[in-house]
Design an enzyme around this catalytic site. Structure first.
Site, PDB file in Angstrom:
ATOM      1  CG  ASN A  72      10.092   6.411   1.331  1.00 59.09           C
ATOM      2  OD1 ASN A  72      10.138   7.391   0.608  1.00 59.09           O
ATOM      3  ND2 ASN A  72       9.971   6.493   2.644  1.00 59.09           N
ATOM      4  CG  LEU A  73       7.630   2.902  -4.767  1.00 58.94           C
ATOM      5  CD1 LEU A  73       7.882   3.094  -6.249  1.00 58.94           C
ATOM      6  CD2 LEU A  73       6.289   2.198  -4.558  1.00 58.94           C
ATOM      7  CD  GLU A 126      -2.908   4.839   0.323  1.00 57.11           C
ATOM      8  OE1 GLU A 126      -2.805   5.446  -0.748  1.00 57.11           O
ATOM      9  OE2 GLU A 126      -3.147   3.612   0.394  1.00 57.11           O
ATOM     10  CG  ASP A 136       3.929   4.114  10.453  1.00 59.04           C
ATOM     11  OD1 ASP A 136       2.992   3.973  11.250  1.00 59.04           O
ATOM     12  OD2 ASP A 136       3.769   4.356   9.252  1.00 59.04           O
ATOM     13  CB  SER A 185      -0.888  -0.008   1.249  1.00 55.15           C
ATOM     14  OG  SER A 185      -1.408   1.282   1.481  1.00 55.15           O
TER      15      SER A 185
END
Length: 502
Positions: free
Chosen positions: A78-79, A74, A188, A72
């Site tokens: 950062n990929l 969101e 997070d 996701s």
């Protein structure tokens, strides 16, 4: 050895090779990481190192969108890409947004700090890359998705209760280890940060141990799930991490992503059964559920000082563990990763057949019979090179051959090593023979290195690929072994159609 030695190091020891190619000299000197996990018998993760951008482009097919594994945008702004290095190790590569870390030295220092950690409860960081504006992290690849996928988006079965308890404990152990090693801040923490490895064991992503940018936000989730003190002052503390762990406990209890304030209202109202995931259908212990709800409630306290520490989490969760003998992949309902090698796509020669059966005796006989025919053309020696040293070296090889023929494989390894270490003459067949000796002495890692070196000396030689196939199979990397076997068979076919004679 010349360029072959250099190429070999690229494949087997990335820390020797992956200095940023834009720097003549590496800008930062760091000692090797000291983090360990000896108490858990953890091993097998390569040392932390700097990778070149070209290596990571090659591993990810130039950062192809097909290789993106983030679930996701969101949750992971950062990929993250899946990739495969030249030594066939799968990796996860996190690509930061442009200039998220303007100072390459600061990024490198942060990465090295996280790279010192080594624990079987972590998806460990194995490297980084600073090149121009690019900032990338490289970690172990976890092939069995995230906790979010298994909890919220499951297709076959929801996670059973005992597995949820195992997830909670494993993540608590990861946080406790990081805290003990001086890295208590995790940014997070959520269900997307919990990953499942090749045997289905839950691990904590190392990416959360670094911020998303030098001074950017530490939380990308909805503000409803953010620690209250972070909303007040924008700073992450060790206690904030415990609050986030509490939200993960709520996810495990409910099978849904419930805002903490809503969950706490249910808990205060004694509506614990309403909180529990209906898909468990009573297949859980009410006593254990009550303990887990109580722990979540303590983690989600408004005042940070009232929350437990990581050691408390482990102490509370460890006694709840049931079914310790049941493997995680069974409880998750997923196949054991790479359990059986696929059927090779090409017909196999006698050597290929022997390798596919891992019949070391048959491989030995073929190598004895072939002798050194495959070395023809790989060495052109001048008259001056026929020195006493050369004679000694050839004598060492001869002694190795006698030992090899007589199945004295330890002596053969010693003699072939003498021959190789002199370095005047490069012989792929010696590497192949020593590779087999290592296999017969139960040293598959060393056998794989020798197979790779033989390939480096002689890139189109099927035997080099065959030896790697057997070593990979011995290392339980069956899919890689089958790929390598197929590659070797293809090279043999090519030879038969008019390539170099054997």
């Amino acid at each position: 050895m010349g360029c072959c030695e250099s190429s070999f190091l690229t494949e087997t020891h990335p820390e020797k090779h992956h200095q940023n190619q834009n720097h003549q000299n590496p800008p930062f000197n760091h000692p090797p990481p000291t983090g360990s996990d000896s108490e858990l018998g953890f091993s097998g993760v390569p040392p932390f190192s700097e990778f070149s951008l070209s290596d990571l482009k090659s591993a990810t097919n130039n950062f192809s969108s097909d290789f993106i594994v983030s679930e996701s945008g969101e949750k992971a702004p950062n990929l993250v890409y899946k990739g495969r290095l030249q030594n066939r190790r799968w990796i996860a590569v996190k690509k930061f947004t442009k200039m998220a870390w303007p100072d390459p030295k600061q990024f490198a220092e942060e990465a090295w700090g996280v790279g010192k950690l080594r624990h079987r409860r972590l998806a460990n960081l194995i490297g980084y890359c600073c090149d121009g504006d690019e900032r990338l992290l490289v970690a172990e690849y976890m092939p069995n998705d995230t906790l979010a996928k298994h909890l919220f988006h499951w297709e076959n079965q929801t996670i059973e209760w005992a597995m949820r308890l195992r997830v909670a404990l494993n993540i608590a152990e990861a946080l406790d280890y990081c805290s003990n090693e001086g890295r208590p801040l995790y940014h997070d923490l959520n269900a997307y940060r919990v990953l499942f490895d090749e045997v289905g064991d839950p691990r904590l992503s190392c990416f959360g141990l670094m911020k998303n940018s030098r001074d950017g936000k530490s939380y990308s989730t909805n503000l409803a799930y953010t620690p209250p003190e972070y909303l007040r002052n924008g700073r992450v503390t060790p206690e904030s991490v415990i609050f986030s762990f509490g939200t993960v406990l709520l996810d495990l209890l409910s099978g849904k992503h419930i805002p903490p304030s809503h969950a706490l209202d249910m808990i205060r109202g004694k509506n614990i059964l309403l909180l529990m995931d209906s898909h468990l259908e009573g297949n859980f212990s009410t006593e254990e559920g009550t303990v887990l709800v109580g722990l979540a409630s303590r983690c989600l306290q408004y005042e940070p000082r009232e929350r437990p520490n990581p050691k408390d989490l482990v102490a509370t969760l460890a006694p709840l563990q049931t079914k310790p003998e049941v493997p995680s992949y069974v409880m998750l309902g997923i196949p054991k990763h790479e359990e059986a090698p696929p059927t090779p796509q090409r017909p196999l020669s006698p050597m290929g057949e022997a390798c596919s059966r891992m019949d070391l005796t048959a491989i030995h006989q073929i190598l004895v019979n072939t002798h050194y025919r495959d070395d023809e053309g790989t060495n052109e020696l001048s008259f001056q090179e026929w020195t006493q040293q050369m004679r000694d070296m050839l004598e060492a090889r001869k002694r190795g051959d006698f030992a090899f023929r007589d199945k004295d494989f330890k002596t053969a390894i010693d003699c072939y090593t003498q021959f190789i270490d002199v370095g005047t003459m490069i012989s792929p067949t010696v590497y192949a023979r020593r590779s087999l000796c290592h296999l017969l002495c139960d040293q598959p890692d060393a056998a794989l290195r020798d197979g790779m070196q033989a390939q480096c000396v002689y890139p189109d030689w099927p035997t080099a690929f065959y030896m790697q196939a057997v070593a990979l199979a011995k290392l339980d990397m069956h899919k890689d072994a089958a790929d390598m076997l197929n590659e070797a068979a293809g090279l043999e076919e090519k030879r038969q159609r008019g390539g170099r004679g054997s």
